[in-house]
Design a protein around this motif. Sequence first.
Motif, short mmCIF file in Angstrom:
data_model
loop_
_atom_site.label_atom_id
_atom_site.label_comp_id
_atom_site.label_asym_id
_atom_site.label_seq_id
_atom_site.Cartn_x
_atom_site.Cartn_y
_atom_site.Cartn_z
N GLY A 182 138.33 8.74 60.33
CA GLY A 182 139.54 9.21 60.98
C GLY A 182 140.67 8.20 60.87
O GLY A 182 141.83 8.56 60.62
N LEU A 183 140.36 6.94 61.06
CA LEU A 183 141.37 5.90 60.91
C LEU A 183 141.89 5.83 59.47
O LEU A 183 143.09 5.70 59.23
CB LEU A 183 140.81 4.54 61.33
N ALA A 184 140.99 5.90 58.51
CA ALA A 184 141.40 5.85 57.10
C ALA A 184 142.27 7.06 56.76
O ALA A 184 143.27 6.95 56.03
CB ALA A 184 140.17 5.80 56.20
N GLY A 185 141.93 8.24 57.32
CA GLY A 185 142.74 9.44 57.07
C GLY A 185 144.14 9.28 57.65
O GLY A 185 145.14 9.68 57.04
N GLY A 186 144.27 8.71 58.84
CA GLY A 186 145.59 8.49 59.45
C GLY A 186 146.43 7.53 58.65
O GLY A 186 147.64 7.74 58.45
N VAL A 187 145.84 6.45 58.17
CA VAL A 187 146.56 5.48 57.34
C VAL A 187 147.00 6.14 56.03
O VAL A 187 148.12 5.92 55.55
CB VAL A 187 145.69 4.24 57.08
N LEU A 188 146.16 6.96 55.47
CA LEU A 188 146.50 7.65 54.22
C LEU A 188 147.68 8.59 54.41
O LEU A 188 148.60 8.61 53.59
CB LEU A 188 145.27 8.42 53.70
#
Length: 194
Positions: free
Chosen positions: A26-32
């Motif tokens: 989820g964090l990686a998706g938000g940063v992306l």
Amino acid sequence: MARRSKNQAKRNGGRGVPGWIWLLGGLAGGVLIAAVLLVRNGGDVKQLLPKPDPEARAPVAADEPVAQDAPEPRKPKYDFYDVLREREVVIPDAELNAQAQREAAAPADAAPPANADTVRYLIQAGAFRSAADAEALKARIALAGEIARVESAQTDTGTIYRVRLGPYPNAGALAAAKRTLGSHGIEAMAIRAE
């Protein structure tokens, strides 16, 4: 006692994805998503913020004043409890004790004060929004050996349930009842109603 194996301690029977992987995903998706928006706007963060409208105008007041009816003056609303509130006075402990001592020191054949028939001594042990809380305090007072009643009063914010004792014939009896309540951990107010 049997020892449990390590397999019993696993959650989901060893199947499924652990929660920490979902968190990192989820964090990686938000940063992306944030990176894609920045690249799409040329790296300028200010373009992502709302912009003022240069053509916006403040509302214009009408040239002609609008005739408004003058509000009717509020008529005073007299409620039974409002009238009582104006006629009730909380007696501080020092004044109550002094009055009780004066009564005790007065000779037994002395005439009572002129307003003795119009003055009532009461105790208010509490005021609650819940009738159940008021009844619980009334029961505690009964265990202390005093008799209380629950009175309901309407206020602007709703119904209040007051726990009261009395009337008492004089300040000495009022002070004694207040001491009895205090010895049982019940805080109360002495009230003189005229």
